[in-house]
Design a protein around this motif. Structure first.
Motif: not given
Length: 323
Positions: A124, A127, A143, A146, A149, A183, A186, A190
């Motif tokens: 995680t 990514l 992106l 993700v 997802a 996802a 993530v 991010r």
């Protein structure tokens, strides 16, 4: 009547200061100026509601713990659910932890949770760091994948076919790899990485640091809060997961603790002496053994949570709309 009597009163500077002082006092008191001071009846209602909510959570758990510590006569006298035991009897815990199905399942769950959480956090973070750098190769398409997802998850049959195609059936990796990267987590990590000061990263690059050094020496130490929260989410997910084990594990000797809990507690299947691993021909009451398994399945989360709880305020609100 004079004209001065009909003239509206003009508020002077002192009146404005008094109003400002009242608003400041209200803010310091922790309430909005639009709401008055709560009445005694309101405070009593809040106390009653909070007490009921706490009772709904505490009383069942206390009953489970008390039943696991009670003996056969006390469980029979209470009708199967003891709230206040008259003595402490650890026979049920000695029986389930002396070897056999429960002990083996506990070790498997601990290993799967530890390995899975470490791999999930690493994947995680890597990514999310790559997606947080807008100049990275394939940033936009990846992106979009993700985010897709997040909205659409795979079905049970496609997931099973993929696991079978890779030869992961009856393997512990089937409990980790299909759910290794979430996802939504993530996206949260991010968002946290993108809020880090760009000047700090630029200064590290000016000093000669590469992407791996920036990630390991700068980004990750500043992201302990969000990583602790996401790590707890992953750990609880691995620890409580039983459905993947039900789908992918045909060998009962590889079952994790939650699947054993479902089999012997939810389905009310009796445990024999050979399955528990206890010595002797007699066992504690089945109800006490079932409640002991349930307590053992709850203890790891209760132990880990207090160490991560202080990070929740910063980690959970990452990416939220700032007012």
């Amino acid at each position: 009547m004079s004209a001065a009597a009909n003239r509206p009163a003009v508020k002077g500077p002192s009146a404005g200061r008094r109003a400002t002082g009242r608003r400041t006092t209200d803010r310091r008191a922790g309430r909005s100026p639009a709401f008055g001071r709560p009445s005694s009846l309101g405070r009593l209602a809040k106390a009653v509601v909070l007490t009921l909510c706490c009772a709904v959570v505490v009383v069942p758990f206390a009953g489970i713990l008390a039943t696991s510590l009670a003996d056969r006569a006390e469980i029979t006298r209470a009708g199967g659910f003891v709230l206040v035991p008259h003595g402490v009897h650890l026979a049920a815990y000695r029986a389930v932890l002396s070897g056999g199905v429960v002990t083996r399942a506990l070790v498997i769950s601990l290993l799967v949770t530890a390995v899975g959480t470490a791999l999930s956090l690493a994947a995680t973070a890597l990514l999310a760091y790559g997606l947080s750098r807008t100049d990275s190769v394939g940033h936009r398409p990846l992106l979009m994948v993700v985010l897709f997802a997040v909205l659409f998850g795979p079905g049970i049959i496609p997931s099973y076919l993929v696991v079978k195609q890779f030869g992961l059936l009856d393997s512990y990796w089937s409990l980790i790899l299909p759910v290794m990267v979430n996802a939504f987590n993530v996206v949260v990590v991010r968002a946290f990485f993108m809020e880090l000061p760009a000047e700090l990263l630029d200064a590290a690059r000016i000093d000669g640091a590469g992407d791996w050094t920036v990630l390991w020496r700068v980004v990750l130490p500043l992201s302990r809060a969000v990583l602790a929260v996401i790590g707890l989410f992953y750990a609880v997910g691995y620890w409580n997961s039983f459905f993947n084990a039900l789908l992918y594990l045909n060998d009962t000797s590889k079952w994790p603790l939650q699947l054993v809990l479902r089999t012997y507690v939810v389905n009310n299947t009796s445990l024999g002496v050979d399955q528990v691993g206890a010595s002797g021909s007699s066992l504690p009451p089945q109800t006490a053994i079932q409640m002991a398994i349930l307590v053992i399945s709850l203890v790891p989360v209760l132990v880990v949570y207090p160490f991560v709880q202080r990070h929740f305020g910063k980690g959970v609100l990452t990416g939220a709309v700032k007012g």
